[in-house]
Design a protein around this motif. Structure first.
Motif, mmCIF file in Angstrom:
data_model
loop_
_atom_site.group_PDB
_atom_site.id
_atom_site.type_symbol
_atom_site.label_atom_id
_atom_site.label_comp_id
_atom_site.label_asym_id
_atom_site.label_seq_id
_atom_site.Cartn_x
_atom_site.Cartn_y
_atom_site.Cartn_z
ATOM 1 N N SER A 1 0.829 -1.212 0.000
ATOM 2 C CA SER A 1 0.000 0.000 0.000
ATOM 3 C C SER A 1 0.860 1.256 0.000
ATOM 4 O O SER A 1 0.546 2.246 -0.679
ATOM 5 C CB SER A 1 -0.923 -0.009 1.217
ATOM 6 O OG SER A 1 -1.776 -1.135 1.214
ATOM 7 N N ALA B 1 -7.629 8.304 -7.069
ATOM 8 C CA ALA B 1 -8.255 7.050 -6.653
ATOM 9 C C ALA B 1 -7.224 6.100 -6.046
ATOM 10 O O ALA B 1 -7.483 5.450 -5.022
ATOM 11 C CB ALA B 1 -8.958 6.389 -7.834
ATOM 12 N N VAL B 2 -6.035 6.031 -6.657
ATOM 13 C CA VAL B 2 -4.983 5.159 -6.138
ATOM 14 C C VAL B 2 -4.564 5.613 -4.737
ATOM 15 O O VAL B 2 -4.378 4.787 -3.830
ATOM 16 C CB VAL B 2 -3.770 5.139 -7.091
ATOM 17 C CG1 VAL B 2 -2.575 4.437 -6.427
ATOM 18 C CG2 VAL B 2 -4.130 4.448 -8.396
ATOM 19 N N LEU C 1 -6.328 7.265 -2.505
ATOM 20 C CA LEU C 1 -7.389 6.987 -1.542
ATOM 21 C C LEU C 1 -7.453 5.497 -1.204
ATOM 22 O O LEU C 1 -7.537 5.109 -0.027
ATOM 23 C CB LEU C 1 -8.732 7.460 -2.102
ATOM 24 C CG LEU C 1 -9.928 7.400 -1.149
ATOM 25 C CD1 LEU C 1 -9.656 8.206 0.108
ATOM 26 C CD2 LEU C 1 -11.184 7.901 -1.859
ATOM 27 N N VAL C 2 -7.382 4.646 -2.228
ATOM 28 C CA VAL C 2 -7.429 3.198 -1.994
ATOM 29 C C VAL C 2 -6.186 2.744 -1.220
ATOM 30 O O VAL C 2 -6.281 1.915 -0.306
ATOM 31 C CB VAL C 2 -7.538 2.441 -3.332
ATOM 32 C CG1 VAL C 2 -7.338 0.948 -3.127
ATOM 33 C CG2 VAL C 2 -8.893 2.712 -3.977
ATOM 34 N N THR D 1 -6.497 3.689 2.457
ATOM 35 C CA THR D 1 -7.491 2.856 3.130
ATOM 36 C C THR D 1 -6.970 1.442 3.344
ATOM 37 O O THR D 1 -7.117 0.863 4.434
ATOM 38 C CB THR D 1 -8.792 2.815 2.311
ATOM 39 O OG1 THR D 1 -9.261 4.146 2.090
ATOM 40 C CG2 THR D 1 -9.867 2.026 3.036
ATOM 41 N N SER D 2 -6.343 0.859 2.324
ATOM 42 C CA SER D 2 -5.821 -0.503 2.463
ATOM 43 C C SER D 2 -4.664 -0.544 3.451
ATOM 44 O O SER D 2 -4.496 -1.537 4.178
ATOM 45 C CB SER D 2 -5.381 -1.040 1.093
ATOM 46 O OG SER D 2 -4.317 -0.268 0.556
#
Length: 434
Positions: free
Chosen positions: A310, A329-330, A332-333, A336-337
């Motif tokens: 991550s 988007a990358v 944010l993901v 979160t991950s």
């Protein structure tokens, strides 16, 4: 022969003594784990309160930083300072003192008329937070049967993450009124509940047994110098540093700033914090059935590996290219991950191992030293993150965190024993043999 095998190691630890009856153990767990909730609440509440108190108390930038840092420095002192009294007077009495210190600190913060009073309040809260980070997992480890020990200590970590989330929600509730005093005052509810509850919890059987054995010997046994204690210290201190230098509090503290730099709107910092806090709580809860079923080592390995992947992705998203929908988007993901990977493994497992790998005569001091290193590393990373990110770029900082996580995978694979379903005495024998 067995005598030859243990010729150069500490004498065998006494077998684990019987835990309290289940109803009393459940009550004690709930009461003591309020220390974890207060740990999280007092760490997180300042993020929203500072938005309003800095104007009302006319704080400059240095004073703002001091108000935040006072808790971290106080916690570093409290983490180690709580260990000796826990050995001398017992876990229960120290926990009563921790609850009282939380209450005094929150009252001071709620009523603070100026910067100096608020600074003192934060330092007092830091002492309570640091002592709680040492003694709460220690108490839970010593009253739990081996098959439930991981889950019971994880209750503390869950309430810690719940405390952070509650602090964000409290900040959100009082934000329109700019009532920072009410934000602090809410913490008095669990602190008073803990203070009353700790008056009725039992002392741990392990401490009572250790006091009896010490009274029968001519002199105290060595503390952190036996082979088993040294091996435990290497593991505990290393994981304490990795938990912070793996970057978790850079994400927790600076998520809105990171999102803004990645091109995402960051107009509602408290809202972002609530989202991240929710992920932290949910995945920590998900760890409960896995801690004692899958084991500590596999969770650590998967957690650190997921964190590293991550962090690499987050560093790529924060590269020099112009921000765009894909990079946003990358980022944010990846954030979160990352939080999810931390919450399901390294977050709770470090505190579990710190509480169960030390011999009984050095358990409080060993756990306290691990907590001290954790808080000191927390302070260093918190202070250095933004200046370093400005100097070399955020992506390089996150790639450094990724390298730390990958290095920790190798360390865990080589040095950390599995402790699930093993008595505390068995764990110490295994470490001494190593």
């Amino acid at each position: 022969m067995a005598p030859q095998l243990h010729l150069d190691v500490a004498p065998p630890a006494a077998p684990d003594v019987a835990p309290p009856p289940v109803p009393r153990m459940a009550l004690a767990t709930g009461v003591v784990a309020l220390g974890g909730l207060l740990f999280g609440f007092d760490t997180g509440v300042i993020s929203g309160a500072l938005l309003f108190l800095k104007d009302q108390l006319a704080l400059n930038a240095f004073q703002e930083g001091a108000v935040i840092s006072a808790l971290l420095l106080g916690a570093a002192v409290g983490a180690l300072a709580g260990a000796r009294p826990a050995d001398r007077f017992g876990r229960r009495k120290v926990l009563i003192g921790v609850a009282a210190t939380f209450t005094v600190g929150l009252l001071l913060a709620t009523l603070a008329p100026d910067f100096w009073t608020l600074l003192a309040a934060r330092a007092v809260l830091g002492l309570a937070v640091g002592s709680a980070s040492t003694v709460v997992p220690l108490y839970l480890a010593e009253i739990a049967p081996p098959r439930l020990r991981g889950r019971m200590i994880t209750v503390n970590q869950i309430l810690l993450t719940v405390g952070i989330l509650v602090s964000y929600l409290v900040n959100l509730a009082f934000a329109d009124a700019a009532d920072w005093r009410a934000m602090f005052a809410v913490g008095l509810v669990p602190s008073v509940a803990m203070l009353i509850g700790t008056l009725f919890i039992p002392e741990t059987p392990a401490w009572l047994d250790g006091r009896t054995r010490t009274a029968r010997t001519e002199r105290p046994r060595a503390l952190l110098t036996t082979p088993g204690a040294r091996a435990a210290l290497v593991i505990g201190v290393t994981l304490a540093a990795v938990q912070q230098f793996g970057g978790i509090n850079s994400i927790i503290y600076y998520a809105p700033s990171i999102m803004a730099r990645a091109g995402l709107p960051a107009t509602d910092s408290i809202g972002y914090s609530v989202a991240i806090g929710t992920v932290n709580v949910v995945l920590t809860i998900a760890a409960i059935p896995l801690i004692d079923r899958v084991g500590r080592r596999p969770l650590l390995l998967w957690s650190l590996g997921g964190m590293a992947v991550s962090l690499v992705a987050l560093g790529v998203a924060l590269g020099p290219q112009q921000p765009g929908p894909v990079a946003d988007a990358v980022a944010l993901v990846a954030m979160t991950s990352y939080v999810g990977a931390f919450a399901i493994g390294l977050g709770p497992v470090f505190w579990i191992l710190a509480a169960e790998i030390f011999p009984p005569e050095s358990r409080a001091r060993g756990t306290g030293l691990c907590a001290l290193v954790n808080w000191a590393a927390n302070f260093v990373v918190g202070q250095a993150f933004l200046p370093t990110a400005d100097a070399i770029g955020e992506r390089w900082v996150f790639w450094f965190f990724a390298a730390v996580s990958l290095g920790a995978v190798l360390f865990v694979a080589r040095k950390v024993p599995e402790t699930k379903n093993r008595s505390l005495a068995d764990i110490q024998h295994a470490l001494a043999a190593r």
